[in-house]
Design a protein around this motif. Structure first.
Motif, PDB file in Angstrom:
ATOM      1  N   SER A   1     -50.553 -31.902  21.922  1.00  0.00           N
ATOM      2  CA  SER A   1     -49.732 -32.677  22.853  1.00  0.00           C
ATOM      3  C   SER A   1     -49.025 -33.789  22.077  1.00  0.00           C
ATOM      4  O   SER A   1     -49.673 -34.638  21.464  1.00  0.00           O
ATOM      5  CB  SER A   1     -50.587 -33.284  23.964  1.00  0.00           C
ATOM      6  OG  SER A   1     -49.789 -34.061  24.833  1.00  0.00           O
TER       7      SER A   1
ATOM      8  N   THR B   1     -54.983 -27.469  21.864  1.00  0.00           N
ATOM      9  CA  THR B   1     -53.803 -27.577  22.711  1.00  0.00           C
ATOM     10  C   THR B   1     -53.083 -28.861  22.333  1.00  0.00           C
ATOM     11  O   THR B   1     -53.439 -29.950  22.778  1.00  0.00           O
ATOM     12  CB  THR B   1     -54.176 -27.595  24.195  1.00  0.00           C
ATOM     13  OG1 THR B   1     -54.911 -26.408  24.501  1.00  0.00           O
ATOM     14  CG2 THR B   1     -52.936 -27.650  25.067  1.00  0.00           C
TER      15      THR B   1
ATOM     16  N   ASP C   1     -52.217 -35.765  20.137  1.00  0.00           N
ATOM     17  CA  ASP C   1     -53.483 -35.072  20.405  1.00  0.00           C
ATOM     18  C   ASP C   1     -53.558 -33.851  19.504  1.00  0.00           C
ATOM     19  O   ASP C   1     -52.762 -32.917  19.628  1.00  0.00           O
ATOM     20  CB  ASP C   1     -53.525 -34.655  21.876  1.00  0.00           C
ATOM     21  CG  ASP C   1     -54.838 -33.971  22.242  1.00  0.00           C
ATOM     22  OD1 ASP C   1     -55.652 -33.694  21.332  1.00  0.00           O
ATOM     23  OD2 ASP C   1     -55.030 -33.699  23.441  1.00  0.00           O
TER      24      ASP C   1
ATOM     25  N   ASN D   1     -40.914 -34.259  19.232  1.00  0.00           N
ATOM     26  CA  ASN D   1     -40.544 -34.457  20.630  1.00  0.00           C
ATOM     27  C   ASN D   1     -39.730 -35.740  20.759  1.00  0.00           C
ATOM     28  O   ASN D   1     -40.185 -36.831  20.403  1.00  0.00           O
ATOM     29  CB  ASN D   1     -41.806 -34.549  21.496  1.00  0.00           C
ATOM     30  CG  ASN D   1     -41.474 -34.776  22.963  1.00  0.00           C
ATOM     31  OD1 ASN D   1     -40.391 -34.419  23.429  1.00  0.00           O
ATOM     32  ND2 ASN D   1     -42.416 -35.362  23.695  1.00  0.00           N
TER      33      ASN D   1
ATOM     34  N   LYS E   1     -46.095 -29.795  24.773  1.00  0.00           N
ATOM     35  CA  LYS E   1     -47.332 -29.040  24.556  1.00  0.00           C
ATOM     36  C   LYS E   1     -47.087 -27.873  23.611  1.00  0.00           C
ATOM     37  O   LYS E   1     -46.036 -27.242  23.627  1.00  0.00           O
ATOM     38  CB  LYS E   1     -47.877 -28.508  25.888  1.00  0.00           C
ATOM     39  CG  LYS E   1     -48.094 -29.558  26.969  1.00  0.00           C
ATOM     40  CD  LYS E   1     -49.252 -30.486  26.630  1.00  0.00           C
ATOM     41  CE  LYS E   1     -49.536 -31.442  27.790  1.00  0.00           C
ATOM     42  NZ  LYS E   1     -50.652 -32.366  27.476  1.00  0.00           N
TER      43      LYS E   1
ATOM     44  N   PRO F   1     -44.460 -35.459  27.558  1.00  0.00           N
ATOM     45  CA  PRO F   1     -45.222 -34.892  26.439  1.00  0.00           C
ATOM     46  C   PRO F   1     -44.825 -33.438  26.184  1.00  0.00           C
ATOM     47  O   PRO F   1     -44.468 -32.704  27.113  1.00  0.00           O
ATOM     48  CB  PRO F   1     -46.675 -35.002  26.911  1.00  0.00           C
ATOM     49  CG  PRO F   1     -46.666 -36.097  27.921  1.00  0.00           C
ATOM     50  CD  PRO F   1     -45.337 -35.996  28.611  1.00  0.00           C
TER      51      PRO F   1
END
Length: 605
Positions: free
Chosen positions: A591, A589, A585, A561, A568, A566
């Protein structure tokens, strides 16, 4: 064990004495000057002059007197103890006893290249000085050193691309046996040795071929250095043989594992087969029982030279330097848009994504930097290992006015992200010496023409004029800030300080590099060695890279990214996380914050 490459050129030790052979098609008379005495040489068909001198021996000094006037060194000299304008020295390749009898090389997929300039890599600036560093490089995870050109060049300081005697390892770095000891020791450590060779031009000082072999060159093809090498006109057969034998000489007599062919786009050839094809074919035929790797520098992005056979082995050349990958990374990291970065600054992330997935960013599209001319051929069918990837190399650092490294231009956290993606992508990685610890020394352009003041002035002024096209150096005052390449201080500034490795922040970068190379050995190499199936750059967002490379043993996915918000995504139990940026994260899920990435191995389905 002794190793000798037999060739029709130069001086060869025989039971009858030393055989001397010179191709001089535009000379009328050639005499050899041997240990202070002159001897007539026999003129033979095809422009050859030969003589067997019973009194010559290893250590004898010799040169050729052309038409009763100029004395020139042997163009196939194996040693020039007194530089490019001095006499050549007879050497006996059989005098060195090799110990690497069982060495046949390493698989290409295991390659981690470390580009080295002998003169600035160590305080000694010698083959022996570098030899003392090999064990620490091996322990870091380097599997191959790549020497910048070592063919005899004028003076004591030079990048090597001004070489004029391509068979003579430059005496500034040591004698031929010292180079052999370096290679022998590398092989004992399990490391390969590559050599950068230059077959597209000769340097501006010490090239005497025009005086007796004018047909070695042609005005039909022009290069940035003047008339081209004659590889396709009258009498070109001998010219081609000269370079083919040079490649085989390094591979056989010095047991080199791979060659990097400099700027082959500047070798113009209208004949069939193209010299680039013949060169690779002859090498493959001559050295069938070793793992020899042939790498191109080719601005034209010609995928044709990189094609694979049905067994996935290279048909001709093993790989090409992936300038597109570097240039896109550089534009993304620095925001620079002048010079050739113009072709990448318009959409650096998209260019980078295509280059990472397919090797070339330009596959036939028009180049703004080249005035709209198209560049490149389709490359998506080639495996990632057909491309040598890098964030820095001698060109990309040294061709900057001040020779700054990326660590002087880019925030450490962003460079750390690029370093991880670079070293864990399935291309073959190349590190430039000192990059592994973010060395503080620049790598600046330097030459040594102390005995040729007019040439020194021309090079100094030419270097400064070269940068006037850039806004920062457009004025005379600004251009005068460009370091003087003829000043010894420019060379001294470019020397590495190895003690930095033990100090912060350099030690942190070194530890990161070591960890990444261990991850590469553990996770990436088994994938790339298993067989390539395909890749794709997936449309995730305009601020993201989402690339999937698929191999027989599984897939490798990069998700990065570069946007402000952020990113996902979802991770399931088929994924093994190899590396992730701090702050990612890693729950189901996923991030990713801004300027972050994750690299995952996806199990085969």
């Amino acid at each position: 064990m002794q190793r000798i490459h037999h060739m029709p050129f130069g001086a060869a030790v025989t039971p009858e004495g030393v055989r001397f052979a010179l191709w001089a098609p535009t000379a009328q008379d050639v005499r050899i000057v041997l240990d202070g005495t002159e001897h007539a040489m026999m003129a033979e068909d095809g422009g050859w002059f030969r003589l067997i001198a019973s009194g010559a021996r290893p250590g004898s000094r010799y040169g050729y007197r052309i038409d009763g006037e100029l004395i020139v060194p042997d163009p196939a000299s194996r040693l020039q103890p007194d530089d490019v304008h001095g006499l050549s020295e007879v050497t006996d390749p059989a005098s060195y006893a090799w110990t690497d009898t069982d060495w046949t090389g390493r698989p290409w997929e295991e390659t981690v290249l470390y580009e080295v300039h002998i003169g600035t890599a160590t305080p000694e600036g010698t083959y022996g000085g570098l030899m003392a560093k090999l064990e620490s490089l091996r322990d870091l995870g380097i599997t191959a050193i790549e020497l910048m050109p070592i063919a005899e060049f004028p003076g004591r300081r030079n990048w090597g691309y001004d070489g004029v005697l391509p068979f003579a390892p430059d005496a500034a770095y040591g004698r031929p046996d010292d180079l052999k000891r370096l290679i022998d020791h590398a092989h004992r450590l399990g490391m390969m040795v590559f050599l950068d060779v230059v077959y597209n031009h000769f340097g501006p000082s010490g090239n005497y071929l025009h005086a007796y072999a004018a047909s070695f060159f042609t005005e039909r093809h022009q290069t940035p250095w003047g008339g081209g090498i004659n590889v396709d006109g009258d009498e070109s057969r001998t010219v081609r043989e000269f370079f083919v034998h040079n490649a085989l000489y390094w591979l056989e007599e010095f047991h080199i594992d791979g060659l990097r062919f400099d700027a082959v786009h500047a070798i113009s050839d209208d004949s069939e087969p193209h010299f680039i094809e013949e060169l690779a074919s002859r090498i493959r035929q001559a050295v069938p029982d070793r793992q020899v790797h042939l790498v191109l520098e080719n601005e034209a992005n010609q995928a044709r030279w990189l094609e694979r056979r049905q067994d996935a082995k290279p048909r001709l050349h093993t790989a090409q330097w992936a300038d597109d990958i570097h240039n896109a990374w550089h534009a993304l990291l620095t925001g620079e848009s002048e010079g050739y970065y113009e072709d990448y600054a318009d959409q650096p992330l998209a260019r980078l994504g295509r280059a990472l997935a397919e090797g070339f960013a330009y596959q036939g599209e028009p180049s703004a930097h080249k005035g709209g001319r198209t560049r490149g051929e389709p490359s998506s069918h080639l495996p990632p290992s057909a491309f040598v990837s890098f964030l820095q190399n001698h060109d990309q650092i040294g061709n900057r006015a001040f020779g700054e490294r990326l660590s002087h231009l880019v925030p450490a956290d962003r460079l750390a992200l690029a370093r991880a993606i670079f070293l864990l992508s399935p291309h073959i990685p190349l590190l430039f010496m000192g990059e592994e610890w973010a060395a503080s020394a620049p790598f600046q352009f330097f030459v040594d023409y102390e005995d040729e003041p007019d040439l020194a002035t021309a090079v100094r002024e030419g270097r400064r004029n070269e940068f006037k096209q850039f806004k920062a150096f457009a004025s005379l005052e600004a251009s005068m800030r460009v370091p003087d390449p003829t000043d010894r201080a420019t060379f001294e500034r470019s020397k590495l300080d190895w003690s930095e490795r033990d100090r912060e922040p350099h030690r942190i970068v070194l530890d990161q590099t070591r960890q990444l190379l261990e991850m590469r050995r553990t996770f990436i190499v088994p994938l790339t060695a298993s067989g390539f199936r395909g890749s794709r750059h997936q449309g995730h967002s305009t601020n993201a890279l989402d690339i999937l490379w698929t191999f027989d043993a599984g897939s490798l996915r990069l998700l990065a990214n570069f946007g402000g918000e952020p990113l996902k995504d979802h991770v399931d139990d088929t994924v093994k996380i190899i590396w992730a940026s701090p702050g990612v994260d890693l729950s189901a899920t996923l991030s990713l914050p801004s300027w972050a990435a994750i690299i995952m191995k996806v199990a085969s389905r």
